[in-house]
Design a protein around this motif. Structure first.
Motif, mmCIF file in Angstrom:
data_model
loop_
_atom_site.group_PDB
_atom_site.id
_atom_site.type_symbol
_atom_site.label_atom_id
_atom_site.label_comp_id
_atom_site.label_asym_id
_atom_site.label_seq_id
_atom_site.Cartn_x
_atom_site.Cartn_y
_atom_site.Cartn_z
ATOM 1 N N GLY A 25 0.792 -1.230 0.000
ATOM 2 C CA GLY A 25 0.000 0.000 0.000
ATOM 3 C C GLY A 25 0.823 1.277 0.000
ATOM 4 N N PHE B 250 -3.786 7.936 8.532
ATOM 5 C CA PHE B 250 -3.116 6.659 8.693
ATOM 6 C C PHE B 250 -1.614 6.949 8.644
ATOM 7 C CE2 PHE B 250 -1.133 2.680 7.445
ATOM 8 C CZ PHE B 250 -1.600 1.882 8.469
ATOM 9 N N THR C 185 0.213 6.878 5.200
ATOM 10 C CA THR C 185 -0.482 7.799 4.294
ATOM 11 C C THR C 185 -0.085 9.236 4.609
ATOM 12 O OG1 THR C 185 -2.358 6.284 4.546
ATOM 13 C CG2 THR C 185 -2.758 8.319 3.338
ATOM 14 N N ASN D 53 -9.063 2.445 9.828
ATOM 15 C CA ASN D 53 -8.186 1.683 10.709
ATOM 16 C C ASN D 53 -7.989 2.384 12.053
ATOM 17 O OD1 ASN D 53 -6.175 0.033 11.744
ATOM 18 N ND2 ASN D 53 -4.863 0.141 9.954
ATOM 19 N N THR E 28 -8.115 -0.225 1.401
ATOM 20 C CA THR E 28 -7.508 -1.352 2.096
ATOM 21 C C THR E 28 -8.520 -2.329 2.704
ATOM 22 O OG1 THR E 28 -5.584 -0.010 2.502
ATOM 23 C CG2 THR E 28 -5.926 -1.814 4.017
ATOM 24 N N LYS F 128 -2.551 -6.676 1.208
ATOM 25 C CA LYS F 128 -2.183 -7.530 2.330
ATOM 26 C C LYS F 128 -3.317 -7.622 3.351
ATOM 27 C CE LYS F 128 2.045 -6.857 3.778
ATOM 28 N NZ LYS F 128 3.250 -6.155 4.302
ATOM 29 N N LYS F 129 -4.304 -6.765 3.229
ATOM 30 C CA LYS F 129 -5.440 -6.810 4.144
ATOM 31 C C LYS F 129 -6.600 -7.540 3.471
ATOM 32 C CE LYS F 129 -2.837 -3.516 6.222
ATOM 33 N NZ LYS F 129 -2.591 -2.165 5.818
HETATM 34 C C1 LIG Z 1 -1.872 -1.001 5.956
HETATM 35 C C2 LIG Z 1 -2.483 0.253 5.501
HETATM 36 C C3 LIG Z 1 -1.844 1.088 4.565
HETATM 37 C C4 LIG Z 1 -0.431 0.842 4.086
HETATM 38 O O1 LIG Z 1 -0.306 -0.347 3.423
HETATM 39 P P1 LIG Z 1 1.020 -1.255 3.485
HETATM 40 O O2 LIG Z 1 0.673 -2.397 2.602
HETATM 41 O O3 LIG Z 1 1.240 -1.646 4.908
HETATM 42 O O4 LIG Z 1 2.152 -0.446 2.949
HETATM 43 C C5 LIG Z 1 -2.525 2.220 4.136
HETATM 44 N N1 LIG Z 1 -3.741 2.522 4.607
HETATM 45 C C6 LIG Z 1 -4.372 1.755 5.507
HETATM 46 C C7 LIG Z 1 -5.729 2.143 5.989
HETATM 47 C C8 LIG Z 1 -3.768 0.604 5.984
HETATM 48 O O5 LIG Z 1 -4.399 -0.138 6.901
#
Ligand SMILES: *Cc1c(COP(=O)(O)O)cnc(C)c1O
Length: 458
Positions: free
Chosen positions: A101, A125, A128, A187, A218, A258-259
Motif C-alpha cells: 500500500g 493513517f 499515508t 483503521n 484497504t 495484504k489486508k
Molecule cells: C496497511 C495500511 C496502509 C499501508 O499499506 P502497506 O501495505 O502496509 O504499505 C494504508 N492505509 C491503511 C488504511 C492501511 O491499513
C-alpha cells in the motif's frame, strides 16, 4: 460463553505449528524487545494479533494460482488478469501494481501534492500521512467527532464531517486541496465504516469544488459488510455490489492487498483517468518496477486476483467480521472497555480507561500491549501516542484522544478457541491493571517511531 450459529466457511488443509512459552521466557523476550511488540520474534509469540497485514491464510485456489505465475519482466499474463479483476470487482480501469500500500501512497502523493497543499482525510493513517508530508502537504482530519470518542455508538464513525471540510476550503481555498483521501473501514478509528450516503454526498462536494476523491480501499469489503448491515437501502445488496458501488464513485484508489485481498504481499494504485495513469506509470518505474509488475512477482499478482474474488464473498465477510465481533462481545460481557461499535478487523482496548493511573506521556497503550504479551504470549499493537508521533513543526508529541491497544484478527487464520484464549488473557490482565507501570523511551526513531522504538518501565 458466547454462542454463534455459524462456523468458519472453510476447512483446514495445512497447519502451522505454534509455540507455547513460559512466563520466564516471555519476560526475557519482551525486555529484549524494548517493550515494543513490533520487536518481538514471531517464534516467541503464541497468538499473533499484531496486525491483519499480509498474515491472512491464502486459499488452496490462491496457492494453485501461484504455480501459474508468468515471471516475464514485461507484460506478465498475471498482470492483465489482475487488472481485469480490479476493473470487474472494483471498477477502476487502470492499475499500477506496487509492492504494498505505501508504494501506491508514495506515487500518488508525488503525483498530486505540491508544496503547501492540504490533504483532508477521514482520520490519518501512519504511512499515508507521512507520504503526504514528505511531498510537501499537510494532512487535515475531517472525520466526524464521534470517531474520536471510543464510547460513541455512531454506526458510521468513518464519515466525513462537511463542516470541517468547508472550513478548510474557506481557510486555504479549494485550489490548495488536490484531493481528499477517504479510507473505507477507518483503521485508526477502530475499523469504523463510512456510509454510502456520506460517500455520495462527498462525491457531489468533490465535483462542486473540483477536488479529486481518493479511496484508501484497504478494507473496502469489511466496510461494505457494515453498509449491508446498517444502511437500510443496501440490506438486499451483495457485498460484491456494494464494493463496486463504493469504488465507482471515487476517482483513484490506493490498496494494501495484504489486508482485504488476503495475500502476503502486494498492493496497487488504480484510477480511471488515462492522463493520471500515464503519470503514475512514469513514477512507478522509478520507485517500484515496470508498470506491469511494479514490485510484485507474477505469481503474487495471480494470488491477488484470486484473493479479490474471495474477499467479496458474503459468507467469507460475515465470518470474518463475525469472528472479530465474537471476541469483542466476550470482552464487553466481562466489562473490558473497548471501542464501540466493534470494528471490522480488530478489537481495540481502551487503555485510558483500563489504566487510568498511567498518564498519556507514559504510554499506557504501549504498556498494556507489553503486559498482555507477558500474561499469555498474545501479541497486540499500540495505537495511541506512540503511533501518532510528533508534530512536524513543533516537535511535540501528537496527543490523540484515542489511546488504544489493537487486537487485530488475521483473515482465516485462527479459530474460535484462539479467540477464547485471547479474551481470557485480556480479562486476566485487566484484573491486575494497577500493577502495570508506564514506560519511557530509551530509543526514539525520527519517523514512524512505533515500529522500532524501545522503552523501559518507569
Ligand atoms: C496497511 C495500511 C496502509 C499501508 O499499506 P502497506 O501495505 O502496509 O504499505 C494504508 N492505509 C491503511 C488504511 C492501511 O491499513
Amino acid at each position: 460463553m458466547a454462542t454463534r450459529s455459524w462456523a468458519e466457511p472453510y476447512k483446514i488443509k495445512a497447519v502451522e505449528l505454534i509455540k507455547l512459552t513460559t512466563p520466564e521466557q516471555r519476560k526475557e523476550a519482551i525486555r529484549e524487545a524494548g517493550y515494543n511488540t513490533f520487536l518481538l520474534r514471531s517464534e516467541d509469540v503464541y497468538i499473533d494479533l499484531l496486525t491483519d497485514s499480509g498474515v491472512g491464510a491464502m486459499s488452496d485456489r490462491q496457492w494453485a494460482g501461484m504455480m501459474t505465475g508468468d515471471e516475464a519482466y514485461a507484460g506478465s499474463r498475471n498482470f492483465y488478469r489482475m487488472q481485469e479483476t480490479i476493473e470487474t470487482y472494483y471498477s477502476y480501469k487502470y492499475t499500477v501494481p506496487t509492492h504494498q500500500g505505501r508504494g501506491a501512497e508514495h506515487i500518488l502523493s508525488k503525483m498530486l501534492i505540491s508544496d503547501g497543499d492540504y490533504v483532508p482525510g477521514n482520520m490519518y493513517f501512519t504511512t499515508t500521512r507521512l507520504h503526504q508530508e514528505l511531498a510537501g502537504g499537510t494532512f487535515v482530519d475531517v472525520i466526524v467527532d464521534e470517531a474520536h470518542d471510543p464510547v460513541s455508538d455512531h454506526p458510521f464513525k468513518g464519515n466525513v464531517d462537511f463542516a470541517k471540510l468547508n472550513a478548510l476550503v474557506e481557510k486555504v481555498g479549494a485550489d490548495h486541496i488536490p484531493y481528499i483521501c477517504v479510507a473505507t473501514c477507518v483503521n485508526m478509528a477502530g475499523g469504523q465504516p463510512i456510509s454510502l450516503a456520506n460517500l455520495h454526498e462527498l462525491r457531489s462536494w468533490c465535483d462542486q469544488h473540483k477536488v479529486l476523491l481518493v479511496h484508501d480501499m484497504t478494507r473496502v469489503a469489511e466496510n461494505a459488510y457494515f453498509i449491508q448491515q446498517r444502511e437500510e437501502q443496501y440490506k438486499e445488496k451483495s457485498i460484491r455490489e456494494i464494493v463496486f458501488e463504493i469504488c465507482s464513485i471515487t476517482d483513484i484508489a490506493t490498496m494494501s492487498s495484504k489486508k482485504d485481498a488476503m495475500v502476503n504481499i502486494g498492493g496497487f494504485l488504480a484510477m480511471n483517468d488515462p492522463a493520471l495513469y500515464e503519470q503514475a506509470c512514469a513514477l512507478v518505474v522509478v520507485y517500484e518496477g515496470l508498470h506491469t509488475y511494479g514490485g510484485m512477482a507474477g505469481r503474487d499478482m495471480e494470488a491477488l486476483a484470486i484473493g479479490i474474488t474471495e474477499s467479496v464473498d458474503d459468507d467469507h465477510i460475515r465470518a470474518r467480521v463475525g469472528q472479530v465481533e465474537y471476541l469483542g462481545e466476550q470482552l464487553q460481557r466481562a466489562g473490558i472497555p473497548i471501542v464501540t461499535p466493534i470494528g471490522g478487523h480488530a478489537v481495540f482496548l481502551d487503555a485510558r480507561r483500563l489504566l487510568p493511573h498511567i498518564p498519556q506521556d507514559r504510554f499506557p497503550a504501549q504498556a498494556l500491549a507489553a503486559a498482555l504479551y507477558l500474561e499469555s504470549g498474545v501479541r497486540s499493537m499500540e495505537r495511541g501516542v506512540v503511533s501518532a508521533g510528533r508534530d512536524k513543526t513543533t516537535g511535540e508529541n501528537h496527543m490523540p484522544e484515542l489511546e488504544l491497544v489493537r487486537l487485530t484478527i488475521p483473515r482465516r487464520v485462527y479459530t474460535q478457541a484462539h479467540m477464547d484464549v485471547t479474551a481470557e488473557s485480556v480479562i486476566q490482565v485487566a484484573e491486575r491493571a494497577e500493577e502495570i507501570q508506564g514506560l519511557r523511551f530509551t530509543y526514539e526513531p525520527e519517523v514512524l517511531r512505533f515500529f522500532q522504538a524501545r522503552f523501559e518501565p518507569v
